[in-house]
Design a protein around this motif. Structure first.
Motif, short mmCIF file in Angstrom:
data_model
loop_
_atom_site.label_atom_id
_atom_site.label_comp_id
_atom_site.label_asym_id
_atom_site.label_seq_id
_atom_site.Cartn_x
_atom_site.Cartn_y
_atom_site.Cartn_z
N UNK A 47 0.87 -1.08 0.05
CA UNK A 47 0.09 0.14 0.10
C UNK A 47 0.81 1.22 -0.17
N UNK A 48 2.06 1.30 0.71
CA UNK A 48 2.52 2.59 0.96
C UNK A 48 3.87 2.62 -0.09
N UNK A 49 4.54 1.55 -0.21
CA UNK A 49 5.79 1.66 -1.20
C UNK A 49 5.27 1.68 -2.49
N UNK A 50 4.49 0.60 -2.86
CA UNK A 50 4.07 0.40 -4.31
C UNK A 50 3.27 1.74 -4.71
N UNK A 51 2.68 2.62 -4.04
CA UNK A 51 1.92 3.71 -4.19
C UNK A 51 2.94 4.96 -4.17
N UNK A 52 3.95 4.65 -3.79
CA UNK A 52 5.18 5.59 -4.31
C UNK A 52 5.74 6.48 -3.12
N UNK A 53 5.41 6.04 -1.82
CA UNK A 53 5.91 7.03 -0.79
C UNK A 53 5.85 5.98 0.51
N UNK A 54 7.13 5.56 0.95
CA UNK A 54 7.38 4.82 2.30
C UNK A 54 8.13 5.76 3.31
N UNK A 55 7.21 6.12 4.60
CA UNK A 55 8.11 6.91 5.36
C UNK A 55 8.87 6.35 6.34
N UNK A 56 10.03 6.94 6.83
CA UNK A 56 10.87 6.34 7.62
C UNK A 56 10.28 5.32 8.83
N UNK A 57 9.12 6.03 9.37
CA UNK A 57 8.56 5.27 10.55
C UNK A 57 7.87 3.99 10.17
N UNK A 102 15.35 -3.45 -3.31
CA UNK A 102 14.31 -2.83 -2.32
C UNK A 102 14.67 -2.86 -1.00
N UNK A 103 15.21 -4.19 -0.65
CA UNK A 103 15.77 -4.42 0.83
C UNK A 103 16.77 -3.30 1.33
N UNK A 104 17.77 -3.06 0.12
CA UNK A 104 18.65 -2.13 0.42
C UNK A 104 18.21 -0.72 0.61
N UNK A 105 17.33 -0.42 -0.33
CA UNK A 105 16.67 0.98 -0.24
C UNK A 105 15.95 1.10 0.97
N UNK A 106 15.33 0.13 1.51
CA UNK A 106 14.67 0.39 2.62
C UNK A 106 15.29 0.41 4.07
N UNK A 107 16.67 -0.35 3.95
CA UNK A 107 17.55 -0.30 5.04
C UNK A 107 18.28 1.03 4.96
N UNK A 108 18.44 1.66 3.87
CA UNK A 108 19.16 2.84 4.05
C UNK A 108 17.96 3.86 4.30
#
Length: 148
Positions: A45-55, A119-125
């Protein structure tokens, strides 16, 4: 249309949008039994729609690890190209790259890296840097030139 992850000023190439949609469609059909976002809401819902917040980065990272683990158990023939049209086949038909052994490495970026790994690397960053991980269109962006 080509797309990329953007975290701050850094862009990481994903590739063409239909390939990203295929990965998400595969997750929705094969792992969520056709109920988009029922098991992996932060990714679907979040990442695939274009924005995943750090929290939500920790939760999204755990979801991606679970997705990768489960997709490793499925053969490439179980890939879904389009959630809305389950009969649609990939543009290359049944041909597979030499390194494709399961659904976890079926979807690769234009650089040949498994999309789930990126995707895992970018979310870790994102967890480390904070901010928001976005998906942006990159068609029409002039090439970067570096000078020494």
């Amino acid at each position: 249309m080509s797309i990329a992850f953007r975290l701050g000023a850094q862009l990481t190439d994903i590739g063409v949008e239909p390939l990203f949609h295929s990965l998400l469609s595969t997750v929705a059909v094969q792992l969520e039994h056709g109920s988009w976002g029922s098991c992996f809401p932060h990714v679907m819902f979040e990442l695939c729609r274009g924005a995943l917040p750090a929290q939500h980065a920790d939760a999204a990272w755990r979801e991606l690890e679970d997705i990768r683990r489960k997709l490793r158990q499925l053969t490439p023939g179980a890939a879904i190209w389009d959630y809305s049209d389950l009969a649609r086949e990939s543009p290359w038909g049944k041909a597979l790259g030499a390194g494709v052994t399961c659904l976890a490495n079926y979807h690769v970026t234009t650089d040949g890296v498994p999309l789930l790994d990126v995707m895992l690397e970018r979310v870790a960053a994102l967890k480390e840097a904070g901010g928001t991980l976005e998906i942006v269109q990159v068609d029409g962006i002039a090439p970067f030139y570096y000078s020494a």
